[in-house]
Design a protein around this motif. Structure first.
Motif, PDB file in Angstrom:
ATOM      1  N   ALA A  52      -4.822  12.146   0.011  1.00  0.00           N
ATOM      2  CA  ALA A  52      -4.077  12.322   1.260  1.00  0.00           C
ATOM      3  C   ALA A  52      -2.608  11.949   1.103  1.00  0.00           C
ATOM      4  O   ALA A  52      -1.725  12.649   1.614  1.00  0.00           O
ATOM      5  CB  ALA A  52      -4.717  11.493   2.371  1.00  0.00           C
ATOM      6  N   TRP A  53      -2.317  10.854   0.394  1.00  0.00           N
ATOM      7  CA  TRP A  53      -0.922  10.418   0.303  1.00  0.00           C
ATOM      8  C   TRP A  53      -0.131  11.223  -0.733  1.00  0.00           C
ATOM      9  O   TRP A  53       1.068  11.013  -0.894  1.00  0.00           O
ATOM     10  CB  TRP A  53      -0.838   8.920   0.021  1.00  0.00           C
ATOM     11  CG  TRP A  53      -1.473   8.442  -1.253  1.00  0.00           C
ATOM     12  CD1 TRP A  53      -2.771   8.067  -1.430  1.00  0.00           C
ATOM     13  CD2 TRP A  53      -0.828   8.262  -2.524  1.00  0.00           C
ATOM     14  NE1 TRP A  53      -2.986   7.665  -2.729  1.00  0.00           N
ATOM     15  CE2 TRP A  53      -1.804   7.772  -3.420  1.00  0.00           C
ATOM     16  CE3 TRP A  53       0.469   8.458  -2.984  1.00  0.00           C
ATOM     17  CZ2 TRP A  53      -1.521   7.482  -4.749  1.00  0.00           C
ATOM     18  CZ3 TRP A  53       0.747   8.168  -4.319  1.00  0.00           C
ATOM     19  CH2 TRP A  53      -0.231   7.689  -5.184  1.00  0.00           C
ATOM     20  N   ARG A  98     -14.835   9.468  -4.879  1.00  0.00           N
ATOM     21  CA  ARG A  98     -13.955  10.635  -4.937  1.00  0.00           C
ATOM     22  C   ARG A  98     -12.504  10.168  -4.827  1.00  0.00           C
ATOM     23  O   ARG A  98     -12.235   9.087  -4.287  1.00  0.00           O
ATOM     24  CB  ARG A  98     -14.278  11.613  -3.807  1.00  0.00           C
ATOM     25  CG  ARG A  98     -14.105  11.014  -2.422  1.00  0.00           C
ATOM     26  CD  ARG A  98     -14.525  11.973  -1.319  1.00  0.00           C
ATOM     27  NE  ARG A  98     -15.931  12.334  -1.414  1.00  0.00           N
ATOM     28  CZ  ARG A  98     -16.527  13.187  -0.575  1.00  0.00           C
ATOM     29  NH1 ARG A  98     -15.834  13.742   0.419  1.00  0.00           N
ATOM     30  NH2 ARG A  98     -17.797  13.475  -0.711  1.00  0.00           N
ATOM     31  N   PRO A  99     -11.546  10.954  -5.318  1.00  0.00           N
ATOM     32  CA  PRO A  99     -10.148  10.527  -5.241  1.00  0.00           C
ATOM     33  C   PRO A  99      -9.574  10.682  -3.842  1.00  0.00           C
ATOM     34  O   PRO A  99      -9.912  11.612  -3.122  1.00  0.00           O
ATOM     35  CB  PRO A  99      -9.455  11.463  -6.230  1.00  0.00           C
ATOM     36  CG  PRO A  99     -10.298  12.706  -6.211  1.00  0.00           C
ATOM     37  CD  PRO A  99     -11.708  12.236  -6.032  1.00  0.00           C
ATOM     38  N   ASP A 100      -8.687   9.757  -3.478  1.00  0.00           N
ATOM     39  CA  ASP A 100      -7.938   9.870  -2.226  1.00  0.00           C
ATOM     40  C   ASP A 100      -6.651  10.632  -2.526  1.00  0.00           C
ATOM     41  O   ASP A 100      -5.752  10.128  -3.195  1.00  0.00           O
ATOM     42  CB  ASP A 100      -7.619   8.474  -1.688  1.00  0.00           C
ATOM     43  CG  ASP A 100      -6.763   8.520  -0.427  1.00  0.00           C
ATOM     44  OD1 ASP A 100      -6.588   9.619   0.132  1.00  0.00           O
ATOM     45  OD2 ASP A 100      -6.266   7.450  -0.021  1.00  0.00           O
ATOM     46  N   ASN A 139     -18.401   8.179  -1.869  1.00  0.00           N
ATOM     47  CA  ASN A 139     -19.054   9.346  -1.286  1.00  0.00           C
ATOM     48  C   ASN A 139     -19.974   8.903  -0.154  1.00  0.00           C
ATOM     49  O   ASN A 139     -20.568   7.823  -0.210  1.00  0.00           O
ATOM     50  CB  ASN A 139     -19.859  10.105  -2.340  1.00  0.00           C
ATOM     51  CG  ASN A 139     -18.977  10.875  -3.286  1.00  0.00           C
ATOM     52  OD1 ASN A 139     -17.901  11.321  -2.931  1.00  0.00           O
ATOM     53  ND2 ASN A 139     -19.436  11.027  -4.521  1.00  0.00           N
ATOM     54  N   SER A 163       0.036  14.582  -0.484  1.00  0.00           N
ATOM     55  CA  SER A 163       0.059  15.916   0.120  1.00  0.00           C
ATOM     56  C   SER A 163       1.416  16.608   0.006  1.00  0.00           C
ATOM     57  O   SER A 163       1.484  17.841   0.094  1.00  0.00           O
ATOM     58  CB  SER A 163      -0.343  15.826   1.604  1.00  0.00           C
ATOM     59  OG  SER A 163       0.594  15.039   2.327  1.00  0.00           O
ATOM     60  N   THR A 177     -10.699   5.210  -7.524  1.00  0.00           N
ATOM     61  CA  THR A 177     -11.481   5.908  -6.499  1.00  0.00           C
ATOM     62  C   THR A 177     -12.349   4.954  -5.677  1.00  0.00           C
ATOM     63  O   THR A 177     -13.063   5.399  -4.787  1.00  0.00           O
ATOM     64  CB  THR A 177     -12.388   6.978  -7.138  1.00  0.00           C
ATOM     65  OG1 THR A 177     -13.262   6.348  -8.090  1.00  0.00           O
ATOM     66  CG2 THR A 177     -11.575   8.057  -7.834  1.00  0.00           C
ATOM     67  N   THR A 213     -12.750   5.146  -1.827  1.00  0.00           N
ATOM     68  CA  THR A 213     -13.274   6.343  -1.165  1.00  0.00           C
ATOM     69  C   THR A 213     -14.658   6.691  -1.714  1.00  0.00           C
ATOM     70  O   THR A 213     -14.828   7.654  -2.453  1.00  0.00           O
ATOM     71  CB  THR A 213     -12.314   7.538  -1.352  1.00  0.00           C
ATOM     72  OG1 THR A 213     -11.914   7.609  -2.735  1.00  0.00           O
ATOM     73  CG2 THR A 213     -11.076   7.383  -0.489  1.00  0.00           C
ATOM     74  N   LYS A 249      -8.886   7.861 -11.318  1.00  0.00           N
ATOM     75  CA  LYS A 249      -8.317   8.862 -10.403  1.00  0.00           C
ATOM     76  C   LYS A 249      -8.180  10.208 -11.114  1.00  0.00           C
ATOM     77  O   LYS A 249      -8.371  11.267 -10.510  1.00  0.00           O
ATOM     78  CB  LYS A 249      -6.948   8.373  -9.924  1.00  0.00           C
ATOM     79  CG  LYS A 249      -6.224   9.270  -8.909  1.00  0.00           C
ATOM     80  CD  LYS A 249      -6.835   9.174  -7.528  1.00  0.00           C
ATOM     81  CE  LYS A 249      -5.983   9.821  -6.452  1.00  0.00           C
ATOM     82  NZ  LYS A 249      -4.902   8.995  -5.940  1.00  0.00           N
ATOM     83  N   ARG A 253       0.840  -1.206   0.000  1.00  0.00           N
ATOM     84  CA  ARG A 253       0.000   0.000   0.000  1.00  0.00           C
ATOM     85  C   ARG A 253       0.872   1.251   0.000  1.00  0.00           C
ATOM     86  O   ARG A 253       1.717   1.437   0.873  1.00  0.00           O
ATOM     87  CB  ARG A 253      -0.914   0.024   1.219  1.00  0.00           C
ATOM     88  CG  ARG A 253      -1.819   1.261   1.304  1.00  0.00           C
ATOM     89  CD  ARG A 253      -2.755   1.191   2.468  1.00  0.00           C
ATOM     90  NE  ARG A 253      -3.678   0.080   2.350  1.00  0.00           N
ATOM     91  CZ  ARG A 253      -4.787   0.103   1.619  1.00  0.00           C
ATOM     92  NH1 ARG A 253      -5.105   1.202   0.933  1.00  0.00           N
ATOM     93  NH2 ARG A 253      -5.572  -0.957   1.567  1.00  0.00           N
ATOM     94  N   SER A 309      -4.566   4.468  -8.983  1.00  0.00           N
ATOM     95  CA  SER A 309      -5.170   3.832  -7.815  1.00  0.00           C
ATOM     96  C   SER A 309      -6.683   3.898  -7.794  1.00  0.00           C
ATOM     97  O   SER A 309      -7.330   3.289  -6.938  1.00  0.00           O
ATOM     98  CB  SER A 309      -4.607   4.450  -6.529  1.00  0.00           C
ATOM     99  OG  SER A 309      -4.851   5.849  -6.486  1.00  0.00           O
TER     100      SER A 309
END
Length: 436
Positions: A310-311, A306-308, A157, A313, A152, A155, A364, A106, A150
């Motif tokens: 966070a990784w 929705r797209p992630d 909604n 950032s 969606t 994640t 994505k 991951r 990756s």
């Protein structure tokens, strides 16, 4: 010193196609997949049939890679289920790409080596570092480029009508599902039989859920379904019927219309969920205007994905503020402007980011936009692989001619249509499939 690899995130249809194109150009590539097998997300909806034929689901570079293995391409005009797409294409493709594909890996972060997103110096010379979490611990992979395929699926909604979880939604997670029920599974069938079920959503996944649950209600007449629509009227939710450009999609709409009219489904329009309360062992949904529904036993939420991000950032992205898609691509896919058939093939020019060597592809890349075509994803990664290899002429060239149906596609439960039917799709995605 060995050449740094290109890291592809995700071993789904588009990620594996990216690896096939990179391998064809003799570029070192590593595919990192969080799941235990190829097409892990597709396998989550393995019971659902796609609107695309096999001719629209196999990447050309992948087919060339598979040919020496004895792989036989399925009949071009047949429509696979998600399980068939995985078993007959994605798993063989991952095997052909071995040992380039790693499972149980991951990706939890991406950065420029030794620099956070604020530092300007070295962004065009230092390699990327991919932070990976595995069962044996964390590691870092140094990469010349990263292709984020990756998706969606991870994640979805939430039920909440404002895009955030409704009050009480997380606490009710044991009674809320975010996928189409698989009623061929005895345990899942028992979960929904003889229950009152709320289905939230207006796209093809929601229509599929209505069909399968209405069929369950025929067998167990005390099963009841509340269909929750955020829009004020049913309108064109059921699609074009016999006039639909995708016969399979039109057939699904007709089956859903019949299910909704059969007496087991109560349609509730203009309902935007704000709150989920427990009442004994059941759930009560409340809308933003204070309207409360009768208690239900189960909730099926099919309101899109929705797209992630966070990784991502610590890298520099230029995303559309509305769709969360690459800014160059967003005007082409905006559902407020474009409809099925109006998005043309695109590639690295629309996908490139301010961070050198970073590309968002596949679903994505569409952010929160509603529909996605597998063929479009294959063209994206062909162009991106050419750009990474320095073949800018090939990267700029358009090698895909889309069917008349354009990007409109998806998956649903339907009987396989006649030989002259056409279709398109990737995984069950957003509004053409799930957005209310």
């Amino acid at each position: 010193m060995p050449e740094l690899p290109v890291v592809v995130v995700g071993a789904g249809p588009v990620g594996l196609a990216a690896a096939a194109h990179l391998a064809a150009r003799d570029l070192p590539v590593v595919v990192l997949e969080a799941g235990a097998d190829a097409g892990a997300a597709v396998a989550r909806w393995n019971h659902v049939r796609l609107f695309s034929t096999w001719s629209e689901l196999v990447d050309p570079a992948a087919a060339r890679l598979l040919a020496p293995t004895g792989w036989r391409q399925p009949a071009a005009d047949s429509y696979p289920t998600g399980a068939e797409w995985v078993d007959r294409y994605l798993r063989p493709l991952a095997a052909a790409l071995a040992p380039r594909v790693r499972f149980g890996a991951r990706v939890v972060g991406l950065a420029r080596r030794g620099r956070d997103r604020v530092v300007d110096g070295g962004r065009d010379t230092e390699p990327l570092t991919v932070h990976v979490r595995t069962a044996s611990g964390d590691e870092r992979i140094t990469a010349r480029a990263v292709v984020d395929a990756s998706g969606t699926w991870g994640t979805p909604n939430p039920l909440g009508g404002d895009g955030l979880p409704a009050i009480g939604e997380p606490e009710a997670a044991d009674r809320i599902a975010y996928r189409v029920p698989d009623l061929a599974d005895p345990a899942e069938r028992e979960r929904y039989a003889r229950q009152r079920i709320a289905v939230a959503g207006s796209g093809h996944s929601a229509l599929t859920a209505l069909v399968v649950l209405a069929e369950l209600a025929e067998e167990h007449p005390d099963t009841r379904i509340d269909w929750l629509l955020r829009r004020g009227a049913v309108g064109t939710t059921f699609g074009g019927g016999d006039a639909d450009q995708l016969p399979a999609r039109g057939a699904l709409g007709q089956r859903a219309m019949a299910a909704a009219a059969a007496g087991h489904v109560r349609t509730v329009t203009g309902f935007r969920t704000a709150r989920v309360d427990r009442e004994d062992s059941r759930l009560v949904l409340e809308s933003v205007d204070g309207h409360r529904l009768d208690p239900v036993d189960e909730v099926v939420v099919l309101t899109g994905f929705r797209p992630d991000l966070a990784w991502l950032s610590e890298i520099r992205l230029d995303l559309d503020p509305v769709l969360q898609a690459p800014r160059g691509l967003a005007p082409l896919i905006d559902p407020n402007v474009h409809s099925c058939g109006t998005v043309y093939p695109h590639g690295v020019a629309e996908l490139a980011q301010p961070e050198p060597g970073v590309y968002l592809v596949g679903m994505k890349s569409y952010g929160r936009a509603p529909t996605f075509l597998a063929l479009t994803g294959y063209e994206q990664v062909r162009s991106v692989a050419a750009a990474i290899a320095g073949d800018h002429e090939a990267a700029a060239r358009v090698e895909l001619v889309l069917p008349e149906t354009g990007v409109c596609g998806g998956a649903g439960l339907f009987d396989e249509p006649a030989d002259d039917a056409g279709g398109c799709c990737a995984a069950p995605v957003d509004s053409a499939l799930t957005r209310a």
